[in-house]
Write an enzyme that holds these catalytic residues in place. Structure first.
Site, PDB file in Angstrom:
ATOM      1  N   THR A 130       0.929  -1.103   0.004  1.00 51.95           N
ATOM      2  CA  THR A 130      -0.089   0.061  -0.074  1.00 51.95           C
ATOM      3  C   THR A 130       0.764   1.266   0.013  1.00 51.95           C
ATOM      4  O   THR A 130       0.472   2.343  -0.679  1.00 51.95           O
ATOM      5  CB  THR A 130      -0.925   0.019   1.294  1.00 51.95           C
ATOM      6  OG1 THR A 130      -1.696  -0.990   1.176  1.00 51.95           O
ATOM      7  CG2 THR A 130      -1.859   1.185   1.250  1.00 51.95           C
ATOM      8  N   SER A 163      -6.895  -0.944  -6.990  1.00 56.13           N
ATOM      9  CA  SER A 163      -6.812  -1.269  -5.390  1.00 56.13           C
ATOM     10  C   SER A 163      -4.890  -1.604  -5.283  1.00 56.13           C
ATOM     11  O   SER A 163      -4.608  -1.833  -6.341  1.00 56.13           O
ATOM     12  CB  SER A 163      -7.318  -2.336  -4.681  1.00 56.13           C
ATOM     13  OG  SER A 163      -6.765  -2.778  -3.695  1.00 56.13           O
ATOM     14  N   THR A 164      -4.570  -1.377  -4.211  1.00 52.50           N
ATOM     15  CA  THR A 164      -2.848  -1.700  -4.145  1.00 52.50           C
ATOM     16  C   THR A 164      -2.873  -3.028  -4.583  1.00 52.50           C
ATOM     17  O   THR A 164      -1.982  -3.696  -5.107  1.00 52.50           O
ATOM     18  CB  THR A 164      -2.552  -1.579  -2.716  1.00 52.50           C
ATOM     19  OG1 THR A 164      -2.277  -0.217  -2.369  1.00 52.50           O
ATOM     20  CG2 THR A 164      -1.190  -2.098  -2.481  1.00 52.50           C
ATOM     21  N   ASN A 165      -3.998  -4.092  -4.325  1.00 48.46           N
ATOM     22  CA  ASN A 165      -3.946  -5.500  -4.281  1.00 48.46           C
ATOM     23  C   ASN A 165      -4.101  -5.738  -5.721  1.00 48.46           C
ATOM     24  O   ASN A 165      -3.794  -6.994  -6.102  1.00 48.46           O
ATOM     25  CB  ASN A 165      -5.094  -5.999  -3.823  1.00 48.46           C
ATOM     26  CG  ASN A 165      -4.932  -5.561  -2.158  1.00 48.46           C
ATOM     27  OD1 ASN A 165      -4.010  -4.941  -1.565  1.00 48.46           O
ATOM     28  ND2 ASN A 165      -6.121  -5.869  -1.260  1.00 48.46           N
ATOM     29  N   THR A 189      37.516 -36.096 -11.802  1.00 45.20           N
ATOM     30  CA  THR A 189      36.219 -36.401 -10.980  1.00 45.20           C
ATOM     31  C   THR A 189      36.696 -36.506  -9.544  1.00 45.20           C
ATOM     32  O   THR A 189      37.515 -37.214  -9.061  1.00 45.20           O
ATOM     33  CB  THR A 189      35.679 -37.816 -11.427  1.00 45.20           C
ATOM     34  OG1 THR A 189      36.730 -38.737 -11.383  1.00 45.20           O
ATOM     35  CG2 THR A 189      35.436 -37.541 -12.901  1.00 45.20           C
ATOM     36  N   SER A 246      46.996  -8.846  -1.779  1.00 42.10           N
ATOM     37  CA  SER A 246      47.187  -8.928  -0.426  1.00 42.10           C
ATOM     38  C   SER A 246      48.098  -7.757  -0.059  1.00 42.10           C
ATOM     39  O   SER A 246      48.603  -6.858  -0.821  1.00 42.10           O
ATOM     40  CB  SER A 246      48.255 -10.081  -0.306  1.00 42.10           C
ATOM     41  OG  SER A 246      48.700 -10.162   1.073  1.00 42.10           O
ATOM     42  N   SER A 247      47.747  -7.205   1.190  1.00 45.65           N
ATOM     43  CA  SER A 247      48.466  -6.025   1.671  1.00 45.65           C
ATOM     44  C   SER A 247      49.598  -6.537   2.311  1.00 45.65           C
ATOM     45  O   SER A 247      50.530  -5.587   2.852  1.00 45.65           O
ATOM     46  CB  SER A 247      47.668  -5.387   2.719  1.00 45.65           C
ATOM     47  OG  SER A 247      47.390  -6.678   3.821  1.00 45.65           O
ATOM     48  N   LYS A 296      51.149 -11.088  -5.101  1.00 48.45           N
ATOM     49  CA  LYS A 296      49.983 -12.106  -4.847  1.00 48.45           C
ATOM     50  C   LYS A 296      48.822 -11.582  -5.466  1.00 48.45           C
ATOM     51  O   LYS A 296      48.289 -10.413  -5.407  1.00 48.45           O
ATOM     52  CB  LYS A 296      49.618 -12.432  -3.412  1.00 48.45           C
ATOM     53  CG  LYS A 296      48.457 -13.579  -3.371  1.00 48.45           C
ATOM     54  CD  LYS A 296      48.339 -14.079  -1.733  1.00 48.45           C
ATOM     55  CE  LYS A 296      47.745 -15.164  -1.608  1.00 48.45           C
ATOM     56  NZ  LYS A 296      46.184 -15.104  -1.941  1.00 48.45           N
TER      57      LYS A 296
END
Length: 569
Positions: free
Chosen positions: A198, A237-239, A284, A415-416, A421
């Site tokens: 609504t 209607s909202t519906n 697999t 990476s820090s 990397k």
């Protein structure tokens, strides 16, 4: 103070009434085209085009330069108790705003004087500070809501209930809202809300009414001239309006997803062709299996994505059936019996989609089965995408201590602390999006199940989940295609060395050597860390020519062709 519906109707001019009667005479039948009505509306629309463009430009100019500016201001000047926190990063400081007074069943309330939303929207914003994600975050839903209102206005005009002048203004306002992104910023209600949608419907009614009032040269809130409920929401209607818009929004949002999947499938197919001659080991259960080509592996990715395109295209068709005209519960109360068919006809024309009216409006108003099925299809897409991304991460693992068969594009430092990397960040983000979509699917299921009797009150959360999944999947797939798959390279030497050193090669020799001999060779190769081919030659089981014939790329990866040519005896 806004006038009530009865007050508004009482104040309609004689000219408006006459216009309504003339419109009624022009209605041919419930399946007619309404050409005269449309022509009249088109003339009025043409007159307002310049004004509409100016209004839209003014709306864009009035926007904050950046969301951060407003957010920073809110931090520096903490909002007072009466401030309005709309479902965005900004707040409206009511004390600093010029306001207008509006009225609803709870009483009077102040809203910003220039706001395109009104008192109903303000109440909803205060009631539902849930996610911070406004309805306007989903442009497909805003567009769909506007098209539903536009279709309703055209149908009501064709039936003679909505005067020509008002119909033309609503029509033009809906066109603006549907096509100019600036208006999405006025859809400020949180996407997750109580009330079965609504608040979203009221937000749409108020925005369209106030855009229309500006086109008429009137101030926002002058609802005696154009009313959000009596005029914009007429026969709705909202519906029925909200579920119809939600279904149409899903159709719109699925189109870019299908395109993104098609692009991804094409990218995989291109790589399949590029890698057609790259021999590698298939696996697999993460163990060596039998040889294949990297091209075959990527062609498998292509095929599974194309399957999802077909399924999505099929399932999204369920949303073409709508309940527009059902009004509150499906009985069509307060709507002309001819209205539903006309409104859906107009919606089809406006949306460019073959929408159809549900055969049982009571069932269509309460049932959300189409969303459950569609969400399940999105989950299927997500699961398969995530599996592909798992494979890409495995195949590119290393670069020295993993599989290392392919190289993903390096898009950022990984990476820090570890220099050099590079991480598979694009597949990783797609994995995370997939997990979100899978979670959303469960929420959709619970929302659909939670409805009672003639209505499901949980459509807003269901819509939030489906539209969010569509948006995230589309963005993730585009990113995967452009920033990962298109730039994948094969490490041909690495692939070949892994094949040559794998005991899985013995499987290709089993039809010739027999299972027992092949098993013995495999055990010996594993124990002595030697190549299968070397042991076969050492034991004199095959000549070098015979061995090379059996281990040819074509023979190992296309066994049906080998069988046609005959095996080495």
């Amino acid at each position: 103070m806004a006038k009530t519906g009865s007050d508004t109707k009482a104040r309609r001019s004689a000219k408006d009434r006459a216009g309504g009667k003339d419109a009624a005479k022009r209605v041919k039948d419930t399946n007619g085209t309404g050409k005269k009505a449309a022509k009249g509306a088109a003339k009025t629309t043409a007159k307002t085009t310049a004004k509409a463009a100016a209004i839209a430009a003014a709306e864009r100019a009035a926007r904050p330069e950046t969301p951060g500016t407003a957010a920073s201001a809110a931090v520096e000047n903490p909002p007072q108790e009466e401030d309005l926190a709309v479902a965005t990063v900004r707040k409206v400081a009511m004390e600093a705003e010029k306001t207008r007074s509006e009225h609803d069943l709870l009483g009077d309330g102040e809203v910003p004087a220039d706001a395109l939303w009104g008192i109903h929207t303000k109440r909803a914003v205060a009631n539902f500070p849930i996610t911070g994600v406004p309805v306007g975050h989903y442009p497909e839903l805003v567009r769909a809501l506007a098209l539903v209102k536009q279709a309703a206005a055209r149908a009501n005009h064709r039936l003679g209930y909505l005067p020509k002048g008002k119909a033309a203004v609503i029509d033009e306002a809906c066109t603006l809202v549907a096509n100019d992104p600036v208006y999405a910023e006025s859809f400020v209600v949180d996407a997750i809300q109580g009330g079965a949608g609504t608040s979203t419907n009221m937000n749409a009614n108020e925005v369209i009414a106030n855009v229309g009032l500006r086109l008429m040269g009137r101030a926002p809130g002058d609802y005696a001239a154009l009313h959000p409920n009596d005029d914009v929401n007429m026969a709705q209607s909202t519906n029925d309006a909200y579920p119809t818009a939600l279904r149409l929004a899903v159709i719109f949002a699925t189109q870019p997803l299908v395109k993104a999947l098609d692009d991804l499938a094409y990218a995989f197919k291109s790589k399949a062709v590029e890698f057609a001659d790259v021999l590698k080991m298939g696996r697999t259960q993460l163990q060596d299996a039998v040889p294949m080509t990297l091209g075959q592996e990527f062609d498998g990715f292509h095929a599974t994505i194309k399957e999802d395109v077909a399924r999505l295209t099929e399932i999204v068709g369920l949303f073409r059936e709508v309940n527009l005209g059902a009004t509150a519960i499906g009985t069509g109360l307060n709507a002309d019996p001819r209205y539903a068919a006309l409104a859906v006809e107009e919606l089809s024309r406006l949306a460019g989609q073959p929408m159809v009216l549900a055969s049982n409006l009571i069932e269509a108003t309460s049932d959300l089965g189409a969303f459950v099925l569609f969400s399940g299809t999105l989950k299927r897409v997500a699961v398969k995408l995530s599996k592909i991304c798992n494979d890409l991460r495995l195949l590119s693992s290393g670069p020295r201590t993993g599989f290392g068969e392919i190289r993903l594009p390096a898009v950022q430092a990984g990476s820090s602390i570890m220099p050099g990397k590079v991480n598979p960040v694009i597949p990783e983000v797609v994995n995370q999006v997939a997990y979100m979509v899978i979670g959303h699917d469960l929420t959709v299921t619970l929302c659909a199940e939670g409805g009672q009797l003639q209505l499901n009150a949980f459509e807003p959360t269901l819509g939030y989940c489906v539209l969010s999944s569509l948006r995230m999947l589309t963005a993730a797939i585009d990113t995967l295609t452009k920033r990962c798959v298109e730039g994948i390279e094969a490490d041909r030497e690495r692939c070949r060395s892994l094949v040559q050193g794998s005991i899985g090669l013995v499987t290709a020799l089993a039809p010739t050597l027999g299972y027992e001999t092949s098993s013995r060779i495999a055990r010996r190769a594993l124990k002595e860390n030697r190549a299968v081919a070397d042991l076969v030659l050492e034991e004199g089981l095959l000549t070098e020519a015979q061995l090379n014939s059996l281990l040819e790329l074509e023979a190992m990866t296309h066994p049906t062709r080998r069988q046609k040519a005959g095996t080495v005896g």
